[in-house]
Design an enzyme around this catalytic site. Structure first.
Site, mmCIF file in Angstrom:
data_model
loop_
_atom_site.group_PDB
_atom_site.id
_atom_site.type_symbol
_atom_site.label_atom_id
_atom_site.label_comp_id
_atom_site.label_asym_id
_atom_site.label_seq_id
_atom_site.Cartn_x
_atom_site.Cartn_y
_atom_site.Cartn_z
ATOM 1 N N HIS A 127 45.454 34.492 40.094
ATOM 2 C CA HIS A 127 44.031 34.516 40.217
ATOM 3 C C HIS A 127 43.241 35.527 39.170
ATOM 4 O O HIS A 127 42.049 35.708 39.271
ATOM 5 C CB HIS A 127 43.586 34.552 41.608
ATOM 6 C CG HIS A 127 43.824 36.068 42.136
ATOM 7 N ND1 HIS A 127 44.786 36.414 42.746
ATOM 8 C CD2 HIS A 127 42.847 36.961 42.305
ATOM 9 C CE1 HIS A 127 44.949 37.688 43.076
ATOM 10 N NE2 HIS A 127 43.641 38.047 42.934
HETATM 11 C C1 UD1 Z 1 38.821 39.442 44.688
HETATM 12 C C2 UD1 Z 1 39.253 40.930 44.385
HETATM 13 C C3 UD1 Z 1 40.762 41.039 43.947
HETATM 14 C C4 UD1 Z 1 41.768 40.265 44.720
HETATM 15 C C5 UD1 Z 1 41.283 38.802 45.023
HETATM 16 C C6 UD1 Z 1 42.176 38.129 46.164
HETATM 17 C C7 UD1 Z 1 37.530 42.254 43.460
HETATM 18 C C8 UD1 Z 1 36.794 43.030 42.347
HETATM 19 N N1 UD1 Z 1 38.497 41.427 43.465
HETATM 20 O O1 UD1 Z 1 38.999 38.691 43.425
HETATM 21 O O2 UD1 Z 1 41.300 42.234 43.902
HETATM 22 O O3 UD1 Z 1 42.887 40.354 44.480
HETATM 23 O O4 UD1 Z 1 39.730 39.147 45.855
HETATM 24 O O5 UD1 Z 1 41.434 36.661 46.517
HETATM 25 O O6 UD1 Z 1 37.067 42.547 44.750
HETATM 26 N N2 UD1 Z 1 34.987 32.323 45.823
HETATM 27 C C9 UD1 Z 1 34.666 31.214 46.570
HETATM 28 N N3 UD1 Z 1 35.179 31.299 47.798
HETATM 29 C C10 UD1 Z 1 35.237 32.758 48.355
HETATM 30 C C11 UD1 Z 1 35.364 33.550 47.653
HETATM 31 C C12 UD1 Z 1 34.997 33.708 46.412
HETATM 32 O O7 UD1 Z 1 34.586 30.137 46.055
HETATM 33 O O8 UD1 Z 1 35.459 32.615 49.693
HETATM 34 C C13 UD1 Z 1 34.661 32.161 44.301
HETATM 35 C C14 UD1 Z 1 33.407 32.933 43.856
HETATM 36 O O9 UD1 Z 1 32.256 32.261 43.729
HETATM 37 C C15 UD1 Z 1 33.868 33.468 42.300
HETATM 38 C C16 UD1 Z 1 35.445 33.332 42.505
HETATM 39 O O10 UD1 Z 1 35.741 32.906 43.681
HETATM 40 O O11 UD1 Z 1 33.390 32.789 41.519
HETATM 41 C C17 UD1 Z 1 35.884 34.888 42.470
HETATM 42 O O12 UD1 Z 1 35.624 35.607 43.829
HETATM 43 P P1 UD1 Z 1 35.272 37.299 43.862
HETATM 44 O O13 UD1 Z 1 35.363 37.654 45.205
HETATM 45 O O14 UD1 Z 1 34.456 37.540 43.055
HETATM 46 O O15 UD1 Z 1 36.684 37.910 43.334
HETATM 47 P P2 UD1 Z 1 38.282 37.306 43.438
HETATM 48 O O16 UD1 Z 1 38.640 36.913 42.220
HETATM 49 O O17 UD1 Z 1 38.563 36.565 44.584
#
Ligand code: UD1
Length: 365
Positions: free
Chosen positions: A209
């Site tokens: 991811h």
């Molecule tokens: C975050 C952490 C990363 C960790 C990861 C575990 C930071 C910078 N990154 O990255 O270190 O390894 O979590 O999962 O804090 N989204 C959903 N549903 C959710 C959460 C997110 O659909 O419940 C989508 C968001 O819309 C976004 C993407 O997933 O487009 C990424 O989510 P985001 O929280 O920005 O970062 P992660 O890649 O999850």
């Protein structure tokens, strides 16, 4: 002593669970869980609270997704208001996600003590958002709780005072051992993947991811090429993170039939699968450590790791991110025996106990 325990994203939940459980043993501690809402999907958040036996958070900040600046700002704004209202004595942050950074900045500016669990880890790769989060958090923290010796070395080299660095072990492993016990008497029949696990002998468990791996189309294609090749020999079970799912759609990436895709799995179901995998392939931080603790072979699809102990003492092999380098690492890992590992120092399930011992002592002085 009123303590806020901060969690925002999936890997945080495993780390706060043992810290919270241990806090309940100490009457003088009033420990409140603050969920920033960085992760909000049921599978990414609530499912974990249930699985990990965590109560509903005391405070939910509802920050949600957004660019790094937007997300961090939303967490900071909401957390500042909460701290002003509730005046905690200490804020405990874990790991390296945006919530970790946001809440430590806010607390420090309000003159609230900050304790960082999993301090001192460094990938020395400033293109990783997590590296920036780790460095800023450690610049501000008053107390450093360290999981492995590299953390002590990094903090000392950055000029942090020795007396504030506490080598306590790894709360992620506390959590792992706790749940392994409960899984031991459970054949997993209620898990949706129970039948599949039985059918697919010698499977590989995959998580992927990181933005660096999935946001760039050529990089993701390269990795997908290696995975398809490996899946010809061993089926790959792949719970797909929301970010990865979105990027697969955007880049038009598809896998062969032998790569089986699932929605994100809960903590226990995921453990139920990977603990018996022939190999784990990952770009996550936590799984590098958890596989080391159980002696499950692991290859990390990254150019670097902030957790070198998993390579020095554990089962981890750094695979790089090209098709060729991943296939090389895969072949190397196939030669490794499953028991070919040692448990890193203090990864004994007692890290949270040590953390509270230190905090309570601080409270007395
Ligand atoms: C975050 C952490 C990363 C960790 C990861 C575990 C930071 C910078 N990154 O990255 O270190 O390894 O979590 O999962 O804090 N989204 C959903 N549903 C959710 C959460 C997110 O659909 O419940 C989508 C968001 O819309 C976004 C993407 O997933 O487009 C990424 O989510 P985001 O929280 O920005 O970062 P992660 O890649 O999850």
């Amino acid at each position: 002593m009123k303590v806020f325990l901060i969690a925002g994203a999936r890997p945080n939940f495993m780390k706060i669970a043992p810290v919270y459980r241990e806090a309940l043993k100490h009457e003088q501690v009033d420990c409140r869980i603050v969920h920033t809402g960085q992760h909000y999907d049921f599978e990414m958040s609530q499912a974990f609270f249930e699985d990990l036996e965590l109560p509903k958070p005391d405070f939910f900040l509802n920050a949600g997704s957004g660019s790094h600046a937007v997300q961090t700002a939303k967490i900071m704004t909401a957390f500042e208001a909460l701290c002003r209202e509730e005046t905690p004595d200490m804020v405990i942050v874990v790991g390296d996600v945006n919530s970790t950074l946001a809440c430590s900045v806010v607390a420090k500016k309000l003159l609230i003590k900050v304790a960082h669990v999993e301090a001192g880890l460094r990938s020395f790769d400033m293109t990783m958002p997590e590296e920036i989060n780790r460095m800023v958090t450690d610049t501000l923290s008053d107390y450093f709780f360290v999981t492995e010796e590299s953390g002590i070395k990094n903090l000392l080299e950055e000029g942090k005072p020795q007396e504030k660095i506490h080598f306590v072990g790894n709360v992620m492993i506390d959590n792992l051992f706790y749940h392994l016990k409960t899984l031991a008497s459970d054949d997993g029949r209620h898990f949706s993947t129970h039948k599949l696990k039985k059918e697919k002998q010698d499977f590989i468990f995959l998580t992927l991811h990181r933005p660096a791996n999935v946001d760039s189309k050529p990089r993701f294609q390269e990795i997908a090429g290696a995975l398809d090749r490996i899946a010809q020999e061993h089926p790959i079970l792949f719970p797909v993170h929301p970010r990865t799912r979105k990027m697969m759609d955007e880049h038009g990436i598809e896998f062969s039939k032998q790569v089986l895709l699932f929605p994100p799995l809960g903590f226990k179901e995921s453990l139920f699968l990977w603990k018996d995998a022939r190999l784990v392939m990952t770009d996550s931080g936590g799984l590098q450590e958890e596989t080391t603790a159980l002696g499950v072979p692991c290859i990390t699809v990254r150019e670097n790791t902030e957790r070198p102990i998993t390579i020095e003492m554990g089962t981890n092999i750094l695979a790089g991110t090209t098709r060729k380098s991943i296939l090389n690492a895969y072949r190397k890992s196939m030669e490794k025996e499953r028991d070919d590992h040692k448990l890193p120092p203090k990864w004994d399930g007692k890290a949270a106990e040590r953390i509270w011992k230190v905090i309570l002592k601080l409270g007395e002085s």
